[in-house]
Design a protein around this motif. Structure first.
Motif, PDB file in Angstrom:
ATOM      1  N   LEU A  67     -42.492 -27.603 -23.080  1.00 43.84           N
ATOM      2  CA  LEU A  67     -43.550 -28.218 -23.138  1.00 43.84           C
ATOM      3  C   LEU A  67     -43.546 -29.115 -21.984  1.00 43.84           C
ATOM      4  O   LEU A  67     -44.800 -28.999 -21.126  1.00 43.84           O
ATOM      5  CB  LEU A  67     -43.778 -28.759 -24.429  1.00 43.84           C
ATOM      6  CG  LEU A  67     -45.464 -29.508 -24.567  1.00 43.84           C
ATOM      7  CD1 LEU A  67     -46.524 -28.454 -24.700  1.00 43.84           C
ATOM      8  CD2 LEU A  67     -45.235 -30.152 -25.811  1.00 43.84           C
ATOM      9  N   LEU A  68     -42.562 -29.728 -21.720  1.00 44.65           N
ATOM     10  CA  LEU A  68     -42.837 -30.892 -20.647  1.00 44.65           C
ATOM     11  C   LEU A  68     -43.019 -30.320 -19.178  1.00 44.65           C
ATOM     12  O   LEU A  68     -43.922 -30.547 -18.384  1.00 44.65           O
ATOM     13  CB  LEU A  68     -41.474 -31.622 -20.570  1.00 44.65           C
ATOM     14  CG  LEU A  68     -41.358 -33.096 -21.653  1.00 44.65           C
ATOM     15  CD1 LEU A  68     -39.880 -33.269 -21.511  1.00 44.65           C
ATOM     16  CD2 LEU A  68     -42.318 -33.825 -21.706  1.00 44.65           C
ATOM     17  N   GLU A  69     -42.326 -28.961 -19.168  1.00 46.44           N
ATOM     18  CA  GLU A  69     -42.290 -28.386 -17.897  1.00 46.44           C
ATOM     19  C   GLU A  69     -43.710 -27.892 -17.508  1.00 46.44           C
ATOM     20  O   GLU A  69     -43.920 -27.683 -16.372  1.00 46.44           O
ATOM     21  CB  GLU A  69     -41.329 -27.133 -17.777  1.00 46.44           C
ATOM     22  CG  GLU A  69     -39.609 -27.563 -17.864  1.00 46.44           C
ATOM     23  CD  GLU A  69     -38.827 -26.684 -18.238  1.00 46.44           C
ATOM     24  OE1 GLU A  69     -39.056 -25.505 -18.314  1.00 46.44           O
ATOM     25  OE2 GLU A  69     -37.626 -26.944 -17.793  1.00 46.44           O
ATOM     26  N   HIS A  70     -44.556 -27.762 -18.492  1.00 45.18           N
ATOM     27  CA  HIS A  70     -46.018 -27.409 -18.040  1.00 45.18           C
ATOM     28  C   HIS A  70     -46.657 -28.408 -17.477  1.00 45.18           C
ATOM     29  O   HIS A  70     -47.642 -28.122 -16.819  1.00 45.18           O
ATOM     30  CB  HIS A  70     -46.503 -26.825 -19.392  1.00 45.18           C
ATOM     31  CG  HIS A  70     -45.975 -25.517 -19.693  1.00 45.18           C
ATOM     32  ND1 HIS A  70     -46.614 -24.293 -19.056  1.00 45.18           N
ATOM     33  CD2 HIS A  70     -45.403 -25.101 -20.873  1.00 45.18           C
ATOM     34  CE1 HIS A  70     -46.083 -23.267 -19.887  1.00 45.18           C
ATOM     35  NE2 HIS A  70     -45.327 -23.607 -20.788  1.00 45.18           N
ATOM     36  N   HIS A 115     -48.632 -21.719 -27.244  1.00 44.71           N
ATOM     37  CA  HIS A 115     -47.432 -20.956 -27.714  1.00 44.71           C
ATOM     38  C   HIS A 115     -46.254 -21.809 -27.817  1.00 44.71           C
ATOM     39  O   HIS A 115     -45.310 -21.676 -28.741  1.00 44.71           O
ATOM     40  CB  HIS A 115     -46.980 -19.673 -27.077  1.00 44.71           C
ATOM     41  CG  HIS A 115     -48.070 -18.497 -27.318  1.00 44.71           C
ATOM     42  ND1 HIS A 115     -47.850 -17.486 -26.525  1.00 44.71           N
ATOM     43  CD2 HIS A 115     -49.086 -18.732 -28.233  1.00 44.71           C
ATOM     44  CE1 HIS A 115     -49.192 -16.451 -27.090  1.00 44.71           C
ATOM     45  NE2 HIS A 115     -49.621 -17.289 -28.160  1.00 44.71           N
ATOM     46  N   GLU A 116     -45.983 -22.742 -27.025  1.00 44.85           N
ATOM     47  CA  GLU A 116     -44.976 -23.944 -26.923  1.00 44.85           C
ATOM     48  C   GLU A 116     -45.188 -24.834 -28.205  1.00 44.85           C
ATOM     49  O   GLU A 116     -44.342 -25.223 -28.962  1.00 44.85           O
ATOM     50  CB  GLU A 116     -45.077 -24.693 -25.788  1.00 44.85           C
ATOM     51  CG  GLU A 116     -44.927 -24.093 -24.281  1.00 44.85           C
ATOM     52  CD  GLU A 116     -43.712 -23.335 -24.128  1.00 44.85           C
ATOM     53  OE1 GLU A 116     -42.675 -23.437 -25.157  1.00 44.85           O
ATOM     54  OE2 GLU A 116     -43.512 -22.779 -23.096  1.00 44.85           O
ATOM     55  N   LEU A 117     -46.398 -25.222 -28.341  1.00 44.68           N
ATOM     56  CA  LEU A 117     -46.781 -25.810 -29.621  1.00 44.68           C
ATOM     57  C   LEU A 117     -46.325 -25.183 -30.807  1.00 44.68           C
ATOM     58  O   LEU A 117     -45.968 -25.885 -31.906  1.00 44.68           O
ATOM     59  CB  LEU A 117     -48.433 -26.337 -29.594  1.00 44.68           C
ATOM     60  CG  LEU A 117     -48.867 -27.235 -28.477  1.00 44.68           C
ATOM     61  CD1 LEU A 117     -50.377 -27.611 -28.684  1.00 44.68           C
ATOM     62  CD2 LEU A 117     -47.822 -28.454 -28.237  1.00 44.68           C
ATOM     63  N   ALA A 118     -46.863 -23.946 -30.868  1.00 44.82           N
ATOM     64  CA  ALA A 118     -46.453 -23.042 -31.922  1.00 44.82           C
ATOM     65  C   ALA A 118     -44.807 -22.979 -32.315  1.00 44.82           C
ATOM     66  O   ALA A 118     -44.361 -23.112 -33.371  1.00 44.82           O
ATOM     67  CB  ALA A 118     -46.950 -21.685 -31.655  1.00 44.82           C
ATOM     68  N   ALA A 153     -41.486 -35.252 -26.815  1.00 49.22           N
ATOM     69  CA  ALA A 153     -40.188 -35.197 -26.635  1.00 49.22           C
ATOM     70  C   ALA A 153     -39.215 -36.203 -26.608  1.00 49.22           C
ATOM     71  O   ALA A 153     -38.015 -36.037 -27.016  1.00 49.22           O
ATOM     72  CB  ALA A 153     -40.127 -34.552 -24.959  1.00 49.22           C
ATOM     73  N   GLY A 154     -39.802 -37.448 -26.480  1.00 46.60           N
ATOM     74  CA  GLY A 154     -39.055 -38.654 -26.859  1.00 46.60           C
ATOM     75  C   GLY A 154     -38.735 -38.651 -28.302  1.00 46.60           C
ATOM     76  O   GLY A 154     -37.579 -39.135 -28.933  1.00 46.60           O
ATOM     77  N   GLU A 155     -39.752 -38.289 -29.084  1.00 45.03           N
ATOM     78  CA  GLU A 155     -39.330 -38.306 -30.640  1.00 45.03           C
ATOM     79  C   GLU A 155     -38.275 -37.027 -30.815  1.00 45.03           C
ATOM     80  O   GLU A 155     -37.659 -37.211 -31.822  1.00 45.03           O
ATOM     81  CB  GLU A 155     -40.629 -37.835 -31.375  1.00 45.03           C
ATOM     82  CG  GLU A 155     -41.595 -39.108 -31.380  1.00 45.03           C
ATOM     83  CD  GLU A 155     -41.314 -40.334 -31.811  1.00 45.03           C
ATOM     84  OE1 GLU A 155     -40.132 -40.335 -32.643  1.00 45.03           O
ATOM     85  OE2 GLU A 155     -41.724 -41.424 -31.524  1.00 45.03           O
ATOM     86  N   ALA A 156     -38.230 -35.879 -30.060  1.00 44.42           N
ATOM     87  CA  ALA A 156     -37.347 -34.910 -30.249  1.00 44.42           C
ATOM     88  C   ALA A 156     -36.245 -35.262 -30.195  1.00 44.42           C
ATOM     89  O   ALA A 156     -34.913 -35.027 -30.729  1.00 44.42           O
ATOM     90  CB  ALA A 156     -37.820 -33.795 -29.701  1.00 44.42           C
ATOM     91  N   GLY A 157     -35.993 -36.258 -28.893  1.00 42.53           N
ATOM     92  CA  GLY A 157     -34.648 -36.789 -28.680  1.00 42.53           C
ATOM     93  C   GLY A 157     -34.191 -37.786 -29.711  1.00 42.53           C
ATOM     94  O   GLY A 157     -33.010 -37.928 -30.065  1.00 42.53           O
ATOM     95  N   GLY A 186     -33.399 -29.802 -21.699  1.00 43.46           N
ATOM     96  CA  GLY A 186     -33.924 -28.880 -22.673  1.00 43.46           C
ATOM     97  C   GLY A 186     -33.391 -27.557 -22.678  1.00 43.46           C
ATOM     98  O   GLY A 186     -33.092 -26.794 -23.455  1.00 43.46           O
ATOM     99  N   GLU A 187     -33.339 -27.212 -21.404  1.00 39.89           N
ATOM    100  CA  GLU A 187     -32.653 -26.098 -21.110  1.00 39.89           C
ATOM    101  C   GLU A 187     -31.178 -26.014 -21.316  1.00 39.89           C
ATOM    102  O   GLU A 187     -30.613 -24.878 -21.661  1.00 39.89           O
ATOM    103  CB  GLU A 187     -32.862 -25.458 -19.511  1.00 39.89           C
ATOM    104  CG  GLU A 187     -34.565 -25.547 -19.331  1.00 39.89           C
ATOM    105  CD  GLU A 187     -34.586 -25.022 -17.769  1.00 39.89           C
ATOM    106  OE1 GLU A 187     -33.697 -24.365 -16.929  1.00 39.89           O
ATOM    107  OE2 GLU A 187     -35.897 -25.013 -17.319  1.00 39.89           O
ATOM    108  N   LEU A 188     -30.570 -27.150 -20.998  1.00 44.17           N
ATOM    109  CA  LEU A 188     -29.020 -27.241 -21.462  1.00 44.17           C
ATOM    110  C   LEU A 188     -29.071 -27.136 -22.822  1.00 44.17           C
ATOM    111  O   LEU A 188     -28.046 -26.213 -23.048  1.00 44.17           O
ATOM    112  CB  LEU A 188     -28.869 -28.297 -20.958  1.00 44.17           C
ATOM    113  CG  LEU A 188     -27.264 -28.991 -21.194  1.00 44.17           C
ATOM    114  CD1 LEU A 188     -26.454 -28.058 -20.347  1.00 44.17           C
ATOM    115  CD2 LEU A 188     -26.824 -30.389 -20.903  1.00 44.17           C
TER     116      LEU A 188
END
Lengths: 118, 118, 118, 118
Positions: free
Chosen positions: A41-44, A66-69, B35-39, D39-41
């Motif tokens: 998601l970040l990469e977008h 789709h990433e959110l999904a 993403a911070g929360e995912a971390g 994330g890719e890692l």
């Protein structure tokens, strides 16, 4: 949990079972998968301005949806594995945040909780 | 979107508006926060075995529930900002995954889509 | 690898050994820990504008420096566990990127590799 | 900073300048890019056991090496933008951790700092 979330969660569980994938879906592994999707998601958004991030092309909009999904899917799988009621937990957490960030005090000032000092 | 998800989303929007925080909640910034929360979620599991991650203490279980809540909250905020129907997008994505990972082919074998080759 | 990176890597290994922590430091777990630190880094920047992110207060600057340090530490631990020469791998990857993103073609236009199409 | 890290950092800066990409490389955006790579890692390891994560195929090993390279690259770019001495900051952080996690006390017991209580 909501009817439609329940339905989604059941569909995701059936998807995993049909592939014999429950064996891989420990909370630990699912947390990694969720964080991996959060990274996608970040990469977008990483090279977009904030304004650009709010007005995506239809193609990009769909990719982001789709990433959110994917994130919601892993969230539901973790909640199922740990027997967590996601809707109830979120209402509980919002109530905590309402106390932690009183509107009168933090108005217009968004910082990490740890950055507020008394 | 589900009644209960709609209700959550409305509560989160009201929370942001009462604090004048919508100005900070661009999709870009919300993606970072998610993403911070995912971390933070990862940090609960990183030194646990997979088995340990599936049987948490009540205290840890509650902390994990609140991380999931934070993630769902940011997910709902992004979806609101981008006018994405999260439930519909997830059903759409599952349908794609059903085609991409046919049960007969991938049974018991979980890999990244990019790791499957024909 | 560089003298000073070698020295850091050795110090980190000694730190882990003195605590009997090598047993927890599988590449999988270290990748989670690294991603957790990356999440903490995000949290420092998520509500800042890009301009603000480039001129931090001394206190914030120091906190960010320590997040970067944590990330580098886990990076070095993973590289040690997998016997990867980080400096060599990075030069190799830059060479790949020089081919993938020819200066003449991508000048002033930063997108994900997957967003470039021909 | 190490000779070889200095050299890498200079090469990465030249790479960005040749593409006029410095304009996109605010610390905020670079932090997002770093987290995206983290994330890719994760995605390489998420369905592996810890043991499997420690003995990768040569092909996977190379892919992981390149993810580590991407992470180091963004780390060096952020450090350059914020004028942070990465090597010095890491030695400083290790010294802090040596105090925070006394070997005699935490031996064989890895938890988040916040999980230790007195």
């Amino acid at each position: 949990m909501a009817d439609s979330l329940d339905e989604l969660s059941a569909r995701l569980l059936a998807f995993a079972r049909a592939r014999d994938w429950e064996q891989f879906q420990s909370p630990k592994n699912l947390a990694m998968a969720l964080a991996g999707e959060a990274g996608e998601l970040l990469e977008h958004f990483q090279w977009l301005t904030e304004a650009q991030s709010a007005s995506l092309s239809p193609e990009k909009q769909r990719a982001v949806a789709h990433e959110l999904a994917d994130i919601l899917s892993y969230l539901l799988r973790i909640a199922e594995r740990l027997d967590i009621d996601l809707i109830a937990a979120t209402h509980e957490k919002i109530a905590i945040n309402e106390t932690r960030y009183p509107a009168a005090r933090v108005r217009g000032d968004a910082r990490r909780a740890s950055d507020y000092q008394d």
